[in-house]
Design a protein around this motif. Structure first.
Motif, PDB file in Angstrom:
ATOM      1  N   SER A   1      10.789  23.719  38.267  1.00 43.02           N
ATOM      2  CA  SER A   1      10.019  24.781  38.304  1.00 43.02           C
ATOM      3  C   SER A   1       8.940  25.101  37.401  1.00 43.02           C
ATOM      4  CB  SER A   1      10.773  26.128  38.758  1.00 43.02           C
ATOM      5  OG  SER A   1      11.659  25.803  39.727  1.00 43.02           O
ATOM      6  N   PHE A   2       7.914  25.914  37.451  1.00 44.51           N
ATOM      7  CA  PHE A   2       6.792  26.107  36.461  1.00 44.51           C
ATOM      8  C   PHE A   2       6.743  27.629  36.578  1.00 44.51           C
ATOM      9  CE2 PHE A   2       6.609  22.180  38.512  1.00 44.51           C
ATOM     10  CZ  PHE A   2       6.946  21.253  37.423  1.00 44.51           C
ATOM     11  N   GLN A   3       6.599  28.411  35.449  1.00 43.81           N
ATOM     12  CA  GLN A   3       6.312  29.466  35.209  1.00 43.81           C
ATOM     13  C   GLN A   3       5.143  29.835  34.510  1.00 43.81           C
ATOM     14  OE1 GLN A   3       9.669  31.890  34.376  1.00 43.81           O
ATOM     15  NE2 GLN A   3       9.623  31.277  32.325  1.00 43.81           N
ATOM     16  N   THR A   4       4.254  30.863  34.858  1.00 47.97           N
ATOM     17  CA  THR A   4       2.930  30.993  33.873  1.00 47.97           C
ATOM     18  C   THR A   4       3.543  31.914  32.799  1.00 47.97           C
ATOM     19  OG1 THR A   4       1.499  30.797  35.875  1.00 47.97           O
ATOM     20  CG2 THR A   4       0.836  32.164  33.893  1.00 47.97           C
ATOM     21  N   GLU A   5       3.201  31.575  31.600  1.00 47.29           N
ATOM     22  CA  GLU A   5       3.493  32.318  30.327  1.00 47.29           C
ATOM     23  C   GLU A   5       2.249  32.485  29.793  1.00 47.29           C
ATOM     24  OE1 GLU A   5       4.586  34.548  28.031  1.00 47.29           O
ATOM     25  OE2 GLU A   5       6.263  34.101  28.889  1.00 47.29           O
ATOM     26  N   THR A   6       1.801  33.657  29.730  1.00 49.43           N
ATOM     27  CA  THR A   6       0.461  33.872  28.944  1.00 49.43           C
ATOM     28  C   THR A   6       0.247  33.558  27.622  1.00 49.43           C
ATOM     29  OG1 THR A   6       0.769  36.183  29.025  1.00 49.43           O
ATOM     30  CG2 THR A   6      -0.136  35.466  30.670  1.00 49.43           C
ATOM     31  N   ALA A   7       1.630  33.869  26.856  1.00 44.05           N
ATOM     32  CA  ALA A   7       1.905  33.534  25.467  1.00 44.05           C
ATOM     33  C   ALA A   7       2.186  32.341  24.858  1.00 44.05           C
ATOM     34  CB  ALA A   7       2.710  34.440  24.734  1.00 44.05           C
ATOM     35  N   TYR A   8       2.119  31.268  25.973  1.00 43.70           N
ATOM     36  CA  TYR A   8       2.338  29.927  25.960  1.00 43.70           C
ATOM     37  C   TYR A   8       1.892  29.375  24.736  1.00 43.70           C
ATOM     38  CZ  TYR A   8       3.282  24.815  26.790  1.00 43.70           C
ATOM     39  OH  TYR A   8       3.429  23.549  26.759  1.00 43.70           O
ATOM     40  N   THR A   9       2.450  28.377  23.739  1.00 46.99           N
ATOM     41  CA  THR A   9       2.201  27.735  22.820  1.00 46.99           C
ATOM     42  C   THR A   9       2.311  26.311  23.042  1.00 46.99           C
ATOM     43  OG1 THR A   9       2.445  29.543  21.176  1.00 46.99           O
ATOM     44  CG2 THR A   9       2.046  27.385  20.200  1.00 46.99           C
ATOM     45  N   ARG A  10       1.380  25.578  22.997  1.00 46.98           N
ATOM     46  CA  ARG A  10       1.542  23.873  23.262  1.00 46.98           C
ATOM     47  C   ARG A  10       2.302  23.433  22.133  1.00 46.98           C
ATOM     48  NH1 ARG A  10      -1.741  20.780  26.454  1.00 46.98           N
ATOM     49  NH2 ARG A  10      -1.709  18.385  25.606  1.00 46.98           N
ATOM     50  N   PRO A  11       3.637  22.656  22.608  1.00 45.94           N
ATOM     51  CA  PRO A  11       4.203  21.862  21.630  1.00 45.94           C
ATOM     52  C   PRO A  11       3.498  20.895  20.578  1.00 45.94           C
ATOM     53  CG  PRO A  11       5.365  21.397  23.666  1.00 45.94           C
ATOM     54  CD  PRO A  11       3.874  22.357  23.941  1.00 45.94           C
ATOM     55  N   THR A  12       4.066  20.595  19.822  1.00 45.71           N
ATOM     56  CA  THR A  12       3.425  19.152  18.804  1.00 45.71           C
ATOM     57  C   THR A  12       4.376  18.211  18.884  1.00 45.71           C
ATOM     58  OG1 THR A  12       2.357  20.990  17.373  1.00 45.71           O
ATOM     59  CG2 THR A  12       2.700  18.465  16.739  1.00 45.71           C
ATOM     60  N   TRP A  13       4.101  16.915  19.393  1.00 44.88           N
ATOM     61  CA  TRP A  13       4.928  16.021  19.392  1.00 44.88           C
ATOM     62  C   TRP A  13       4.128  14.861  18.311  1.00 44.88           C
ATOM     63  CZ3 TRP A  13       9.484  13.872  20.189  1.00 44.88           C
ATOM     64  CH2 TRP A  13       9.715  12.790  20.215  1.00 44.88           C
ATOM     65  N   PRO A  14       5.088  14.350  17.428  1.00 48.81           N
ATOM     66  CA  PRO A  14       6.249  14.811  16.996  1.00 48.81           C
ATOM     67  C   PRO A  14       6.259  16.213  16.120  1.00 48.81           C
ATOM     68  CG  PRO A  14       5.808  12.966  15.762  1.00 48.81           C
ATOM     69  CD  PRO A  14       4.726  12.967  16.730  1.00 48.81           C
ATOM     70  N   ALA A  15       6.984  17.055  16.358  1.00 49.00           N
ATOM     71  CA  ALA A  15       6.785  18.325  15.405  1.00 49.00           C
ATOM     72  C   ALA A  15       7.132  18.056  14.223  1.00 49.00           C
ATOM     73  CB  ALA A  15       7.678  19.482  16.040  1.00 49.00           C
ATOM     74  N   GLY A  16       6.250  18.639  13.173  1.00 40.76           N
ATOM     75  CA  GLY A  16       6.424  18.540  11.626  1.00 40.76           C
ATOM     76  C   GLY A  16       6.854  20.149  11.250  1.00 40.76           C
ATOM     77  N   PRO A  17       7.006  20.150  10.138  1.00 42.61           N
ATOM     78  CA  PRO A  17       7.489  21.707   9.631  1.00 42.61           C
ATOM     79  C   PRO A  17       6.265  22.746   9.964  1.00 42.61           C
ATOM     80  CG  PRO A  17       7.682  19.942   7.674  1.00 42.61           C
ATOM     81  CD  PRO A  17       6.799  19.358   8.981  1.00 42.61           C
ATOM     82  N   GLY A  18       6.989  23.740  10.635  1.00 41.23           N
ATOM     83  CA  GLY A  18       5.886  24.962  10.938  1.00 41.23           C
ATOM     84  C   GLY A  18       5.245  24.638  12.431  1.00 41.23           C
ATOM     85  N   ASP A  19       5.397  23.536  12.867  1.00 42.93           N
ATOM     86  CA  ASP A  19       4.720  23.184  14.264  1.00 42.93           C
ATOM     87  C   ASP A  19       5.480  23.663  15.263  1.00 42.93           C
ATOM     88  OD1 ASP A  19       2.651  21.808  13.183  1.00 42.93           O
ATOM     89  OD2 ASP A  19       3.873  19.800  13.432  1.00 42.93           O
ATOM     90  N   GLN A  20       4.970  24.050  16.360  1.00 43.77           N
ATOM     91  CA  GLN A  20       5.590  24.620  17.739  1.00 43.77           C
ATOM     92  C   GLN A  20       6.613  23.296  18.217  1.00 43.77           C
ATOM     93  OE1 GLN A  20       6.043  27.578  19.302  1.00 43.77           O
ATOM     94  NE2 GLN A  20       7.574  26.540  20.578  1.00 43.77           N
ATOM     95  N   ARG A  21       7.730  23.457  18.432  1.00 45.46           N
ATOM     96  CA  ARG A  21       8.614  22.337  18.754  1.00 45.46           C
ATOM     97  C   ARG A  21       8.820  22.436  20.429  1.00 45.46           C
ATOM     98  NH1 ARG A  21      11.025  19.450  14.685  1.00 45.46           N
ATOM     99  NH2 ARG A  21      10.893  20.557  12.822  1.00 45.46           N
ATOM    100  N   MET A  22       9.130  21.222  20.953  1.00 49.85           N
ATOM    101  CA  MET A  22       9.382  21.454  22.429  1.00 49.85           C
ATOM    102  C   MET A  22      10.744  21.855  22.430  1.00 49.85           C
ATOM    103  SD  MET A  22      10.423  17.524  23.103  1.00 49.85           S
ATOM    104  CE  MET A  22      11.438  16.691  21.992  1.00 49.85           C
ATOM    105  N   MET A  23      10.967  22.631  23.584  1.00 50.08           N
ATOM    106  CA  MET A  23      12.384  23.057  24.044  1.00 50.08           C
ATOM    107  C   MET A  23      13.094  22.226  24.938  1.00 50.08           C
ATOM    108  SD  MET A  23      12.067  26.097  22.423  1.00 50.08           S
ATOM    109  CE  MET A  23      13.560  26.914  23.071  1.00 50.08           C
TER     110      MET A  23
END
Length: 126
Positions: A54-76
Motif C-alpha cells: 500500500s501507498f499513502q500520501t504524506e505531504t511532509a515526506y522526505t526522500r531517503p538517502t541511499w546509502p545514508a550518512g550522518p544527518g541524512d534521512q534514512r530509509m525506514m
C-alpha cells in the motif's frame, strides 16, 4: 496455550508525496492489480494472496538517502524482490521508472530507487 492473539501481516505501507504515482510505478514493476484506490491511499494485491503493498500520501515526506550518512534521512524499510535474472529484471525496473543506485553493496544484488527514493533490492538465489 498461548496468550498471543491471532495476527497475520496483511500488507506493507510506503509513504510518498503522491500515493497514486508510486502505486502506478509498483504496478508496472510487479504487475499487481489495484485492490483499493482512494485519494491518498492505494493498495496493490499480491497475486498469490500474500501481503499486499500500500501507498499513502504524506505531504511532509522526505526522500531517503541511499546509502545514508550522518544527518541524512534514512530509509525506514526496503523491499527485497527475488528475480530469476538480475540484468533482465534490472532493465524492466529501469523501464518502469526506477533508477539504479550509485552504491551497490553486493555482487548478487542490485539496489534501485523507486520514484519516491525508496531503495529496493533485486536479488537471485543462484
Amino acid at each position: 496455550m498461548s496468550d498471543r492473539p491471532s495476527m497475520s501481516l496483511s500488507g506493507i505501507v510506503l509513504d510518498a508525496p503522491d500515493a497514486r504515482e508510486l502505486a502506478a510505478f509498483y504496478r508496472r514493476l510487479l504487475g499487481w492489480t489495484v485492490s483499493q484506490d482512494e485519494p491518498d491511499w492505494v493498495k496493490l494485491a499480491a497475486p498469490d494472496g500474500g501481503p499486499g503493498l500500500s501507498f499513502q500520501t504524506e505531504t511532509a515526506y522526505t526522500r531517503p538517502t541511499w546509502p545514508a550518512g550522518p544527518g541524512d534521512q534514512r530509509m525506514m524499510v526496503h523491499l527485497d524482490i527475488k528475480v530469476e535474472d538480475l540484468e533482465v529484471a534490472g532493465a524492466h525496473a529501469a523501464a518502469s521508472g526506477a533508477v539504479l543506485a550509485d552504491f551497490q553493496p553486493q555482487d548478487d544484488v542490485r539496489v534501485y530507487l523507486d520514484p519516491a527514493g525508496h531503495p529496493f533490492c533485486l536479488f537471485t538465489t543462484e
